[in-house]
Scaffold this motif. Structure first.
Motif, PDB file in Angstrom:
ATOM      1  N   ALA A 276      -2.238  73.412  79.894  1.00 36.50           N
ATOM      2  CA  ALA A 276      -2.228  74.795  80.375  1.00 36.50           C
ATOM      3  C   ALA A 276      -1.042  75.124  81.272  1.00 36.50           C
ATOM      4  O   ALA A 276      -0.826  76.289  81.610  1.00 36.50           O
ATOM      5  N   GLN A 277      -0.266  74.134  81.639  1.00 36.58           N
ATOM      6  CA  GLN A 277       0.826  74.346  82.592  1.00 36.58           C
ATOM      7  C   GLN A 277       1.815  75.406  82.104  1.00 36.58           C
ATOM      8  O   GLN A 277       2.236  76.271  82.868  1.00 36.58           O
ATOM      9  N   ARG A 278       2.178  75.393  80.851  1.00 37.15           N
ATOM     10  CA  ARG A 278       3.117  76.391  80.313  1.00 37.15           C
ATOM     11  C   ARG A 278       2.529  77.798  80.420  1.00 37.15           C
ATOM     12  O   ARG A 278       3.224  78.753  80.741  1.00 37.15           O
ATOM     13  N   PHE A 279       1.234  77.926  80.142  1.00 41.08           N
ATOM     14  CA  PHE A 279       0.560  79.222  80.279  1.00 41.08           C
ATOM     15  C   PHE A 279       0.681  79.740  81.711  1.00 41.08           C
ATOM     16  O   PHE A 279       1.053  80.889  81.932  1.00 41.08           O
ATOM     17  N   TYR A 280       0.368  78.889  82.687  1.00 40.52           N
ATOM     18  CA  TYR A 280       0.429  79.328  84.083  1.00 40.52           C
ATOM     19  C   TYR A 280       1.860  79.645  84.512  1.00 40.52           C
ATOM     20  O   TYR A 280       2.078  80.594  85.260  1.00 40.52           O
ATOM     21  N   HIS A 281       2.835  78.898  84.028  1.00 40.27           N
ATOM     22  CA  HIS A 281       4.237  79.247  84.308  1.00 40.27           C
ATOM     23  C   HIS A 281       4.524  80.656  83.789  1.00 40.27           C
ATOM     24  O   HIS A 281       5.185  81.448  84.459  1.00 40.27           O
ATOM     25  N   SER A 282       4.027  80.980  82.592  1.00 42.49           N
ATOM     26  CA  SER A 282       4.262  82.312  82.025  1.00 42.49           C
ATOM     27  C   SER A 282       3.579  83.410  82.836  1.00 42.49           C
ATOM     28  O   SER A 282       3.982  84.575  82.768  1.00 42.49           O
ATOM     29  N   MET A 283       2.563  83.045  83.625  1.00 42.16           N
ATOM     30  CA  MET A 283       1.855  84.000  84.486  1.00 42.16           C
ATOM     31  C   MET A 283       2.483  84.076  85.882  1.00 42.16           C
ATOM     32  O   MET A 283       1.952  84.738  86.766  1.00 42.16           O
ATOM     33  N   GLY A 284       3.596  83.367  86.090  1.00 43.49           N
ATOM     34  CA  GLY A 284       4.301  83.439  87.365  1.00 43.49           C
ATOM     35  C   GLY A 284       3.980  82.339  88.353  1.00 43.49           C
ATOM     36  O   GLY A 284       4.444  82.361  89.493  1.00 43.49           O
ATOM     37  N   TYR A 285       3.188  81.362  87.948  1.00 42.85           N
ATOM     38  CA  TYR A 285       2.850  80.252  88.840  1.00 42.85           C
ATOM     39  C   TYR A 285       3.995  79.254  88.866  1.00 42.85           C
ATOM     40  O   TYR A 285       4.678  79.041  87.866  1.00 42.85           O
ATOM     41  N   GLN A 286       4.192  78.646  90.028  1.00 45.78           N
ATOM     42  CA  GLN A 286       5.230  77.646  90.234  1.00 45.78           C
ATOM     43  C   GLN A 286       4.579  76.300  90.527  1.00 45.78           C
ATOM     44  O   GLN A 286       3.492  76.243  91.106  1.00 45.78           O
ATOM     45  N   ASP A 287       5.267  75.231  90.165  1.00 45.99           N
ATOM     46  CA  ASP A 287       4.782  73.894  90.500  1.00 45.99           C
ATOM     47  C   ASP A 287       4.755  73.756  92.022  1.00 45.99           C
ATOM     48  O   ASP A 287       5.637  74.259  92.718  1.00 45.99           O
ATOM     49  N   ALA A 288       3.716  73.086  92.537  1.00 43.54           N
ATOM     50  CA  ALA A 288       3.530  72.996  93.990  1.00 43.54           C
ATOM     51  C   ALA A 288       3.224  71.577  94.433  1.00 43.54           C
ATOM     52  O   ALA A 288       2.337  71.348  95.249  1.00 43.54           O
TER      53      ALA A 288
ATOM     54  N   PRO B 141      -0.661  70.680  90.555  1.00 43.04           N
ATOM     55  CA  PRO B 141      -0.826  71.752  91.533  1.00 43.04           C
ATOM     56  C   PRO B 141       0.193  72.863  91.281  1.00 43.04           C
ATOM     57  O   PRO B 141       1.376  72.602  91.040  1.00 43.04           O
ATOM     58  N   MET B 142      -0.308  74.097  91.335  1.00 43.85           N
ATOM     59  CA  MET B 142       0.543  75.250  91.115  1.00 43.85           C
ATOM     60  C   MET B 142       0.134  76.337  92.109  1.00 43.85           C
ATOM     61  O   MET B 142      -0.981  76.323  92.626  1.00 43.85           O
ATOM     62  N   GLU B 143       1.042  77.286  92.335  1.00 37.74           N
ATOM     63  CA  GLU B 143       0.732  78.386  93.245  1.00 37.74           C
ATOM     64  C   GLU B 143       1.535  79.623  92.853  1.00 37.74           C
ATOM     65  O   GLU B 143       2.550  79.536  92.156  1.00 37.74           O
ATOM     66  N   LYS B 144       1.062  80.761  93.339  1.00 35.42           N
ATOM     67  CA  LYS B 144       1.701  82.042  93.061  1.00 35.42           C
ATOM     68  C   LYS B 144       1.430  82.981  94.221  1.00 35.42           C
ATOM     69  O   LYS B 144       0.295  83.063  94.710  1.00 35.42           O
TER      70      LYS B 144
END
Length: 95
Positions: free
Chosen positions: A64-76, A89-92
């Protein structure tokens, strides 16, 4: 906790904590690639924003990481492990 349904059947479940962490974003496999996950994340973000959160955190699977990147989330940070399975871990910041 949010639930989405289609034709009377549950197709998605999402959850978040008051502190701003999305803890659940499950999509029924048959409902994938129809915008359901995007809509669920956007709804959870809106609820968190309404509660005063400006930072949303989550831990993604590798799939799912690519999906969340496309939603503006960054690796954290580095991966965390659930047993042998890594979580990312990701955040936005939301406004």
């Amino acid at each position: 906790l949010l639930v989405a349904e289609h034709d009377g059947a549950i197709c998605s479940v999402g959850g978040a904590t008051r502190s701003g962490e999305i803890t659940l974003n499950y999509i029924l496999p048959d409902a994938r690639f129809r915008g359901v996950s995007t809509a669920m994340v956007m709804a959870l973000e809106q609820i968190l924003l309404n509660r005063g959160n400006s930072l949303v955190r989550l831990t993604s699977t590798q799939t799912a990481q690519r999906f969340y990147h496309s939603m503006g989330y960054q690796d954290a940070g580095p991966p965390v492990f659930w047993g042998r399975m890594p979580g990312y871990p990701m955040e936005k910041i939301i406004e």
